[in-house]
Design an enzyme around this catalytic site. Sequence first.
Site, PDB file in Angstrom:
ATOM      1  N   CYS A 116      -6.397  47.154  -3.378  1.00 17.02           N
ATOM      2  CA  CYS A 116      -5.857  48.358  -4.217  1.00 17.02           C
ATOM      3  C   CYS A 116      -5.083  49.150  -3.140  1.00 17.02           C
ATOM      4  O   CYS A 116      -5.656  49.821  -2.425  1.00 17.02           O
ATOM      5  CB  CYS A 116      -6.714  48.972  -5.122  1.00 17.02           C
ATOM      6  SG  CYS A 116      -6.012  50.256  -6.104  1.00 17.02           S
ATOM      7  N   GLY A 216       0.879  36.544  -9.520  1.00 21.46           N
ATOM      8  CA  GLY A 216       2.251  35.521  -9.933  1.00 21.46           C
ATOM      9  C   GLY A 216       2.555  35.935 -11.544  1.00 21.46           C
ATOM     10  O   GLY A 216       3.589  35.225 -12.025  1.00 21.46           O
TER      11      GLY A 216
END
Length: 488
Positions: A116, A216
């Site tokens: 993150c 993706g």
Amino acid sequence: MIVSTTSLCFRNKIILAPMVRVGTLPMRLLALDYGADIVYCEELIDIKMLQCKRIVNDVLGTVDFVAPNDRVVFRTCEREKDCVVFQMGTADAERALAVAKLLENDVAGIDVNMGCPKEYSTKGGMGAALLSDPDKIEMILTTLVKGICKPVTCKIRILPSKEETIRLVKKIERTGVAAIAVHGRKKEERPQHPVQCDVIKAISEAVSIPVIANGGSHDFIKEYSDIKAFQHATAGSSVMVARAAMWNPSIFRKEGPWPLKDVMQEYIKYAVRYDNHYTNTKYCLCQMLREQLENAQGKKLHAAQSMQEICEAFEMSRFYQETSTLLEAKNVSLEAKGRDEEDQTEDADVIKMAVRFDKRDYPPQITPKMCLLEWCRKEKLPQPVYETIERPLDRLFSSVVTVAEQKYRSTLWEKSKKLAEQAAAIACLRTLGLPEGKRNEEANHLVNKRKRQHQEPLDNGEHRKNLAAEAACKKPHFPPGASNANVS
């Protein structure tokens, strides 16, 4: 290499990615309904979790980890027990292990967030900040793998070069983790940057553990068949889906996505059934509506200030009322059952009385506990011993006091440990026919004793003044010119 004992397989799986404010229980359950194999919860910080208390919620059928301010930090249920992975934010191996031990019996695996890039994560040395400290990564993961019996995974982003990334991943593999998730972007890159499938593929070919391809949604994944195309492009063992699932969780359906209206209604049903906070529910629904936020329904959702108003915006008021009524009835039934069980319990030797402590009935600084302690001292008995328990269902307290080998308690549950102990003391005092210190009791010896103790310093002071005055009066008087020496 350390080998982790694992029952959760990470090969050929489609996985809901950890997403802050999105990966709460309703979203995880909905993803499982639509075909996800594994679901990750949102990242939760180790320090926050260590402050939580584990509570079984019989009304909702959940296990809740509740903060000191009564906020539910993490909620899970039996439905997802074998497929939910708990993701934590941590920068300390010992804290990470403490959190994992707290949770390992309620989840299928533990994941450490190492990817993150947001400030709230990196400023504490967590998330993507760990990527620059491979030794700390090794310490955290090794400690977890050795310390718990559930599988351990981690989620990373790629480093500035392919070679650096592969070196790090091989180091991670040696810790014994069950799998590694790779977001195919660098920590400074954002969704509009192309995902680097070639780097994920190189990682997949370099290690033997499962590599979970992630990142993706923007370039690849628009429907279920695209998930397989992304897996093929990355050579990943599995695929982790984030934003595409946030926009429409039915992306996991092999048969194709459901209409968004139906998906949102199913999400709301889970949110109501599991008492999800309305602000979190509202946030997730806004992510699904996206460009439709400006239509009439979107504006109603934006204005909603409660779960009931959210249900009204989606024409689900009847469902809300029926579910709320059922949950309330279940709560009442469980409370009644709990009271019945308490009345017939193992404490047959306990003398019980339905009493409460009301502070307004007593003089300042005088309580039943003080009266009972004073009486025990007077009778040369051991001081009272209190045993207090908390009922998980409603977080109320009951206390049993032991005096002279006899136990006493109130049958009424209290909001705090202190009130419960005072009620137990009242039950004991009334059973023994002793004063409990109430205002209306005659000759309250404790009040009088405290008054005497309060007045003694003043009385002693006055006494000293009187003695000094008396001494002055008795002091011998000498005529002018005389001296002490002339007085025999």
